[in-house]
Design a protein around this motif. Structure first.
Motif, PDB file in Angstrom:
ATOM      1  N   GLU A 189      37.854  45.182  13.443  1.00  0.00           N
ATOM      2  CA  GLU A 189      39.398  45.286  13.428  1.00  0.00           C
ATOM      3  C   GLU A 189      39.776  45.132  14.763  1.00  0.00           C
ATOM      4  O   GLU A 189      39.126  44.934  15.565  1.00  0.00           O
ATOM      5  N   VAL A 190      41.161  44.808  14.838  1.00  0.00           N
ATOM      6  CA  VAL A 190      41.639  44.199  16.136  1.00  0.00           C
ATOM      7  C   VAL A 190      41.528  44.993  17.106  1.00  0.00           C
ATOM      8  O   VAL A 190      41.235  44.834  18.150  1.00  0.00           O
ATOM      9  N   ASP A 191      41.839  46.345  16.671  1.00  0.00           N
ATOM     10  CA  ASP A 191      41.852  47.424  17.778  1.00  0.00           C
ATOM     11  C   ASP A 191      40.401  47.677  18.387  1.00  0.00           C
ATOM     12  O   ASP A 191      40.304  47.761  19.466  1.00  0.00           O
ATOM     13  N   SER A 192      39.614  47.493  17.540  1.00  0.00           N
ATOM     14  CA  SER A 192      38.158  47.668  18.277  1.00  0.00           C
ATOM     15  C   SER A 192      37.807  46.251  19.108  1.00  0.00           C
ATOM     16  O   SER A 192      37.109  46.383  20.286  1.00  0.00           O
ATOM     17  N   LYS A 193      38.188  45.270  18.664  1.00  0.00           N
ATOM     18  CA  LYS A 193      37.934  43.959  19.187  1.00  0.00           C
ATOM     19  C   LYS A 193      38.481  43.922  20.665  1.00  0.00           C
ATOM     20  O   LYS A 193      37.988  43.458  21.659  1.00  0.00           O
ATOM     21  N   THR A 194      39.832  44.366  20.553  1.00  0.00           N
ATOM     22  CA  THR A 194      40.666  44.608  21.905  1.00  0.00           C
ATOM     23  C   THR A 194      39.994  45.431  22.848  1.00  0.00           C
ATOM     24  O   THR A 194      40.111  45.432  23.811  1.00  0.00           O
ATOM     25  N   PHE A 195      39.495  46.777  22.322  1.00  0.00           N
ATOM     26  CA  PHE A 195      38.974  47.896  23.011  1.00  0.00           C
ATOM     27  C   PHE A 195      37.696  47.113  23.769  1.00  0.00           C
ATOM     28  O   PHE A 195      37.440  47.403  24.863  1.00  0.00           O
ATOM     29  N   TYR A 196      36.714  46.291  23.064  1.00  0.00           N
ATOM     30  CA  TYR A 196      35.599  45.855  23.616  1.00  0.00           C
ATOM     31  C   TYR A 196      35.757  44.801  24.872  1.00  0.00           C
ATOM     32  O   TYR A 196      35.339  44.829  25.621  1.00  0.00           O
ATOM     33  N   MET A 197      36.929  43.848  24.508  1.00  0.00           N
ATOM     34  CA  MET A 197      37.254  42.958  25.339  1.00  0.00           C
ATOM     35  C   MET A 197      37.875  43.550  26.823  1.00  0.00           C
ATOM     36  O   MET A 197      37.567  43.020  27.754  1.00  0.00           O
ATOM     37  N   LYS A 198      38.691  44.707  26.475  1.00  0.00           N
ATOM     38  CA  LYS A 198      39.304  45.245  27.556  1.00  0.00           C
ATOM     39  C   LYS A 198      37.876  46.009  28.532  1.00  0.00           C
ATOM     40  O   LYS A 198      37.926  45.862  29.757  1.00  0.00           O
ATOM     41  N   MET A 199      37.069  46.446  27.917  1.00  0.00           N
ATOM     42  CA  MET A 199      36.023  47.156  28.563  1.00  0.00           C
ATOM     43  C   MET A 199      35.286  45.963  29.356  1.00  0.00           C
ATOM     44  O   MET A 199      34.991  46.170  30.660  1.00  0.00           O
ATOM     45  N   LYS A 200      34.839  44.962  28.603  1.00  0.00           N
ATOM     46  CA  LYS A 200      34.291  43.765  29.441  1.00  0.00           C
ATOM     47  C   LYS A 200      35.258  43.298  30.727  1.00  0.00           C
ATOM     48  O   LYS A 200      34.548  43.264  31.998  1.00  0.00           O
ATOM     49  N   GLY A 201      36.488  43.195  30.703  1.00  0.00           N
ATOM     50  CA  GLY A 201      37.262  43.091  31.885  1.00  0.00           C
ATOM     51  C   GLY A 201      37.214  44.302  32.893  1.00  0.00           C
ATOM     52  O   GLY A 201      37.261  43.772  34.048  1.00  0.00           O
ATOM     53  N   ASP A 202      37.053  45.412  32.344  1.00  0.00           N
ATOM     54  CA  ASP A 202      37.198  46.422  33.281  1.00  0.00           C
ATOM     55  C   ASP A 202      35.881  46.302  33.936  1.00  0.00           C
ATOM     56  O   ASP A 202      35.702  46.501  35.186  1.00  0.00           O
ATOM     57  N   TYR A 203      34.756  46.219  33.520  1.00  0.00           N
ATOM     58  CA  TYR A 203      33.298  46.296  33.905  1.00  0.00           C
ATOM     59  C   TYR A 203      33.165  44.960  35.000  1.00  0.00           C
ATOM     60  O   TYR A 203      32.406  44.997  35.708  1.00  0.00           O
ATOM     61  N   PHE A 204      33.465  43.797  34.604  1.00  0.00           N
ATOM     62  CA  PHE A 204      33.735  42.725  35.392  1.00  0.00           C
ATOM     63  C   PHE A 204      34.337  43.137  36.717  1.00  0.00           C
ATOM     64  O   PHE A 204      34.091  42.762  37.891  1.00  0.00           O
ATOM     65  N   ARG A 205      35.574  43.785  36.423  1.00  0.00           N
ATOM     66  CA  ARG A 205      36.583  44.096  37.614  1.00  0.00           C
ATOM     67  C   ARG A 205      35.736  45.250  38.587  1.00  0.00           C
ATOM     68  O   ARG A 205      35.775  45.026  39.869  1.00  0.00           O
ATOM     69  N   TYR A 206      34.971  45.983  38.166  1.00  0.00           N
ATOM     70  CA  TYR A 206      34.105  47.080  38.905  1.00  0.00           C
ATOM     71  C   TYR A 206      33.423  46.137  39.884  1.00  0.00           C
ATOM     72  O   TYR A 206      32.938  46.633  41.045  1.00  0.00           O
ATOM     73  N   VAL A 207      32.736  45.144  39.454  1.00  0.00           N
ATOM     74  CA  VAL A 207      31.786  44.517  40.142  1.00  0.00           C
ATOM     75  C   VAL A 207      32.484  43.648  41.307  1.00  0.00           C
ATOM     76  O   VAL A 207      32.137  43.815  42.410  1.00  0.00           O
ATOM     77  N   ALA A 208      33.633  43.145  40.775  1.00  0.00           N
ATOM     78  CA  ALA A 208      34.271  42.471  41.700  1.00  0.00           C
ATOM     79  C   ALA A 208      34.774  43.284  42.890  1.00  0.00           C
ATOM     80  O   ALA A 208      35.068  42.834  44.113  1.00  0.00           O
ATOM     81  N   GLU A 209      35.120  44.480  42.379  1.00  0.00           N
ATOM     82  CA  GLU A 209      35.441  45.447  43.634  1.00  0.00           C
ATOM     83  C   GLU A 209      34.656  45.344  44.774  1.00  0.00           C
ATOM     84  O   GLU A 209      34.908  45.658  45.797  1.00  0.00           O
TER      85      GLU A 209
ATOM     86  N   LEU B  81      32.075  43.290  45.586  1.00  0.00           N
ATOM     87  CA  LEU B  81      31.426  42.047  46.198  1.00  0.00           C
ATOM     88  C   LEU B  81      32.225  41.338  47.171  1.00  0.00           C
ATOM     89  O   LEU B  81      33.534  41.618  47.093  1.00  0.00           O
ATOM     90  N   LYS B  82      32.033  40.298  47.780  1.00  0.00           N
ATOM     91  CA  LYS B  82      32.833  39.540  48.663  1.00  0.00           C
ATOM     92  C   LYS B  82      32.751  38.011  48.252  1.00  0.00           C
ATOM     93  O   LYS B  82      31.828  37.747  47.617  1.00  0.00           O
ATOM     94  N   ASP B  83      33.760  37.492  48.891  1.00  0.00           N
ATOM     95  CA  ASP B  83      33.600  35.950  48.877  1.00  0.00           C
ATOM     96  C   ASP B  83      33.293  35.347  47.329  1.00  0.00           C
ATOM     97  O   ASP B  83      34.309  35.562  46.267  1.00  0.00           O
ATOM     98  N   GLU B  84      32.551  34.204  47.133  1.00  0.00           N
ATOM     99  CA  GLU B  84      32.384  33.660  46.124  1.00  0.00           C
ATOM    100  C   GLU B  84      31.902  34.423  44.964  1.00  0.00           C
ATOM    101  O   GLU B  84      32.512  34.299  43.711  1.00  0.00           O
ATOM    102  N   LYS B  85      31.086  35.549  45.111  1.00  0.00           N
ATOM    103  CA  LYS B  85      30.704  36.404  44.090  1.00  0.00           C
ATOM    104  C   LYS B  85      31.907  37.311  43.599  1.00  0.00           C
ATOM    105  O   LYS B  85      31.960  37.405  42.215  1.00  0.00           O
ATOM    106  N   LYS B  86      32.698  37.820  44.522  1.00  0.00           N
ATOM    107  CA  LYS B  86      33.858  38.487  44.247  1.00  0.00           C
ATOM    108  C   LYS B  86      34.875  37.701  43.328  1.00  0.00           C
ATOM    109  O   LYS B  86      35.356  38.105  42.214  1.00  0.00           O
ATOM    110  N   THR B  87      35.016  36.460  43.700  1.00  0.00           N
ATOM    111  CA  THR B  87      35.638  35.549  42.888  1.00  0.00           C
ATOM    112  C   THR B  87      35.456  35.107  41.584  1.00  0.00           C
ATOM    113  O   THR B  87      36.243  35.168  40.504  1.00  0.00           O
ATOM    114  N   ALA B  88      33.992  34.926  41.403  1.00  0.00           N
ATOM    115  CA  ALA B  88      33.169  34.637  40.193  1.00  0.00           C
ATOM    116  C   ALA B  88      33.561  35.806  39.018  1.00  0.00           C
ATOM    117  O   ALA B  88      34.026  35.709  37.806  1.00  0.00           O
ATOM    118  N   PHE B  89      33.351  37.285  39.525  1.00  0.00           N
ATOM    119  CA  PHE B  89      33.562  38.073  38.707  1.00  0.00           C
ATOM    120  C   PHE B  89      34.927  38.697  38.394  1.00  0.00           C
ATOM    121  O   PHE B  89      35.280  38.949  37.409  1.00  0.00           O
TER     122      PHE B  89
END
Length: 263
Positions: A127-147, A149-157
């Motif tokens: 359902e749309v709520d589950s799909k949104t939930f999981y994509m939000k989770m992906k965004g969150d965990y990519f953000r935590y890595v970006a927090e 890291l530095k330079d190119e790796k930070k930018t990539a995440f």
């Protein structure tokens, strides 16, 4: 006729019973604050053939959020110490420890994203709520890595986080009411991403303010079962709007915004 052993064979545990047991173990682990155990139980549930129910989805989120949250807190403490330390030997020691914590955060976040991609988002019956939930989770965990890291790796995440948040945001805006807690939680964390990772306070304020204003207009359509969650996230949005508006002239990023604690 074949000869059989005298040893008793343990009866097979029904699939549904096994799933229920894993969920109960996860709940016990949460009460005991043993979040690594909670993660292991909920990963097994997530890897089963049937999609997660709302309660299971939230347990998975809480488990990973606490596991990575402890490391994020540790990282901030050590990063502050590294920034203030002047003695070379201690700087090297603290920097090495900071690198260890960074690696742990990166490993946890990659584990979450892999689980989402291979076991959760790969389903075609979401359902749309589950799909949104999981994509939000992906965004969150990519953000935590970006927090951390530095330079190119930070930018990539950061780019990966932005892509996940953006896809989720486009989906929920067309399919979910503005006052839905998942949509509000996404807007909250997406705005924090713009403020903290991209250092774009204007876009952060725009996302937060728009989400808040649109939710206010739709509060009458909100089911009583989600009213508390939605109003709590709206308060966090309003707090961030106040904080970032006051902070705008100096562009000082020392005060981070609030984010959703558990999806």
């Amino acid at each position: 006729m074949e000869q059989t052993d005298n040893a008793e064979v343990a009866p097979e545990v029904p699939v549904d019973a096994e799933r229920a047991e894993l969920v109960e173990k996860a709940k016990m682990s949460e009460q005991a604050e043993r979040y690594d155990d909670m993660v292991e139980s909920m990963k097994k549930v997530a890897q089963k053939d049937t999609k997660l129910q709302a309660e299971e989805r939230n347990l998975l989120s809480v488990a990973f959020k606490n596991v990575v949250g402890a490391r994020r807190s540790s990282w901030r403490v050590i990063a502050t110490i590294v920034g203030k330390e002047t003695e070379e030997r201690k700087v090297q020691l603290n920097t090495a420890y900071l690198s260890k914590i960074t690696s742990e955060i990166e490993a946890i976040c990659k584990d979450v994203v892999e689980l989402i991609d291979t076991s959760l988002l790969s389903r075609d019956d979401l359902e749309v709520d589950s799909k949104t939930f999981y994509m939000k989770m992906k965004g969150d965990y990519f953000r935590y890595v970006a927090e951390v890291l530095k330079d190119e790796k930070k930018t990539a995440f950061g780019e990966k986080a932005n892509a996940s948040y953006s896809e989720a945001y486009d989906l929920c805006k067309s399919e979910m009411p503005a006052s839905h807690p998942i949509r509000l939680g996404l807007a909250l964390n997406y705005s924090v991403f713009y403020y903290e990772i991209l250092s774009d306070s204007k876009q952060a304020l725009l996302i937060a303010q728009t989400a808040f204003d649109e939710a206010v207009k739709n509060m009458d359509d909100l089911p009583s079962s989600t009213y508390k969650d939605s109003t709590l996230i709206m308060q966090l949005l309003r707090d961030n709007i106040t904080l970032w508006t006051a902070d705008a002239p100096s562009e000082d990023k020392s005060d981070d915004g609030n984010e959703e604690d558990a999806a």
